[in-house]
Design an enzyme around this catalytic site. Structure first.
Site, PDB file in Angstrom:
ATOM      1  N   HIS A 308       0.850  -1.188   0.000  1.00 29.86           N
ATOM      2  CA  HIS A 308       0.000   0.000   0.000  1.00 29.86           C
ATOM      3  C   HIS A 308       0.882   1.233   0.000  1.00 29.86           C
ATOM      4  CE1 HIS A 308      -3.023   2.946   1.350  1.00 29.86           C
ATOM      5  NE2 HIS A 308      -3.903   2.108   0.865  1.00 29.86           N
ATOM      6  N   ASP A 366      -8.067  -4.202  -0.574  1.00 26.04           N
ATOM      7  CA  ASP A 366      -8.567  -4.571  -1.896  1.00 26.04           C
ATOM      8  C   ASP A 366      -8.447  -6.065  -2.155  1.00 26.04           C
ATOM      9  OD1 ASP A 366      -9.023  -1.821  -2.688  1.00 26.04           O
ATOM     10  OD2 ASP A 366      -6.852  -1.640  -2.814  1.00 26.04           O
TER      11      ASP A 366
END
Length: 431
Positions: A308, A366
């Site tokens: 991320h 996600d």
């Protein structure tokens, strides 16, 4: 809110420039360079603004090194366990957890604004049937300012409040209408007797010819998706909302700008890319092959859903999404269980691999949210619109905070110019 100030200085060619160094309530110290250009005729250079604080905010705190996400000081895992989306909306908007009466009043106000102006149906019909839902909702949300003139004056606190409630209430309807339009089914009006996530699911999947049955586990999973995506500090789309708002644009236009930014595949489209990757891998026995490909810099394949921009540790939202994915797929007896097996095994192998450990490539939110949405029956084109629906309250809270900030100025980043200078115009016959 900053707690106290320290002193710092910048020395350029033996000349010293004093700078304020502030300590926030959490996170790294912040160097105040607002007067640097005025005093030293110097800009700072920070592509992507990754080392620049563009504002003060009391809404969301992230510690990427420790894997911490907090809304108004409350840990996201604790909220996901004990709270629900509309209560979190109240928390983000008004900075405290509501009393029972405050929450009941807030939920009633949201419920009373769920319907959209009937003429908006004509607006939907102006789009091609195969238009991407993000294109539709970007246009429709921007058009809300043409239908709700009584909530566009940003200098009126009451109008700002009405605009905030309207967008939280109407986005599920608008997103569901975009989905129904894309598949040629009739729009379903909201039901005021249903909770927020169940109402959205009904507007997406019910049809007038039969009753729609809801499952509490599925509704809870959808509520968690909303909650986990509600806000995420000064990301690209939130910064876009603030930048648009700094010009004095009406709130509907600002949120439409945020939706447009979210559409980018590097921002809102990551869960779709992750699901496509898991489908490409297909079976557990192929995971080692793809792990090796991910390590090969010459191979274009990349593991999506790992790592991320902010989190340099495990994404705290991923733990919660993983639990929801298990629950949903168990309830639905989904054909996507092989994909969940691939996801779990891939996660296990990657977390034990020295390569991924050294680079701190951990699964993010996600990684599992795409599996859940796919199992519920949403096409991948709807993943980012649902993200936008979830993030609306965060955008609104950030916009609302910005509007009353006494230091507010129109956003105006500077540049490091590297082009030509002082060229002489050449007549066309001499070129």
């Amino acid at each position: 809110m900053t707690s106290h100030k320290k002193n710092a200085k910048l020395v350029i060619n033996d000349k010293s420039y004093p700078l304020d160094l502030s300590s926030p309530s959490a996170g790294p110290d912040v160097l105040d360079i607002r007067h640097l250009y005025r005093d030293a005729n110097i800009f700072t250079y920070d592509p992507g603004f990754t080392s620049t604080a563009s504002c003060e905010s009391e809404i969301t705190f992230i510690d990427g090194e420790k894997g911490i996400l907090q809304y108004r000081g409350y840990d996201i895992a604790e909220l996901a366990k004990n709270s629900y989306y509309l209560e979190v909306c109240f928390l983000l908007l008004y900075s405290h957890l509501p009393t029972a009466d405050e929450l009941a009043n807030f939920e009633e106000r949201v419920t009373m604004h769920t319907m959209v102006h009937e003429q908006l149906i004509n607006f939907f019909r102006g789009f091609r049937r195969d238009a991407h839902p993000m294109a539709i909702i970007t246009g429709v949300v921007g058009a809300l300012s043409a239908f709700y003139h009584d909530s566009t004056d940003i200098n009126d606190p009451q109008q700002r409040e009405i605009a905030c409630i309207r967008m939280i209430a109407k986005l599920p309807n608008i997103v569901a209408m975009a989905y129904k339009y894309s598949i040629g089914q009739p729009y379903i009006y909201p039901s005021n007797d249903l909770d927020y996530p169940t109402n959205f699911l009904k507007m997406c999947f019910s049809v007038p010819t039969q009753e729609y049955d809801t499952n509490p586990t599925i509704s809870r999973a959808m509520d968690r998706i909303f909650m986990l995506h509600a806000d995420h500090e000064q990301n690209a789309s939130t910064s876009t909302v603030r930048l648009a708002g700094s010009s004095g644009a009406n709130p509907f236009a600002c949120i439409a700008a945020g939706i447009a930014c979210l559409w980018g595949p590097s921002h809102g489209g990551a869960n779709e890319a992750c699901l496509n990757m898991l489908r490409e891998i297909g079976t557990v026995d192929k995971i080692p092959e793809y792990i090796n490909r991910a390590k090969d810099k010459s191979d274009p394949f990349r593991l999506m859903g790992f790592g991320h921009r902010v989190y340099k540790n495990f994404d705290p939202r991923a733990h919660i999404m993983k639990i929801s994915a298990d629950e949903v797929l168990e309830i639905l007896d989904s054909d996507d269980k092989p994909i969940l097996k691939v996801a779990k095994e891939l996660e296990k192998i990657a977390l034990e691999d020295d390569y991924f450990q050294s680079k701190k490539l951990y699964p993010n939110v996600d990684y599992y949210s795409g599996i859940i949405l796919d199992a519920l029956g949403y096409p991948t084109s709807m993943f980012t619109p649902i993200f936008a629906l979830s993030r609306t309250v965060g955008w609104i809270a950030q916009w609302k905070e910005m509007i009353v900030d006494p230091t507010l100025k129109i956003g105006r980043p500077r540049q490091k110019y590297t082009g030509n200078v002082n060229l002489k115009y050449i007549p066309i016959e001499d070129r």
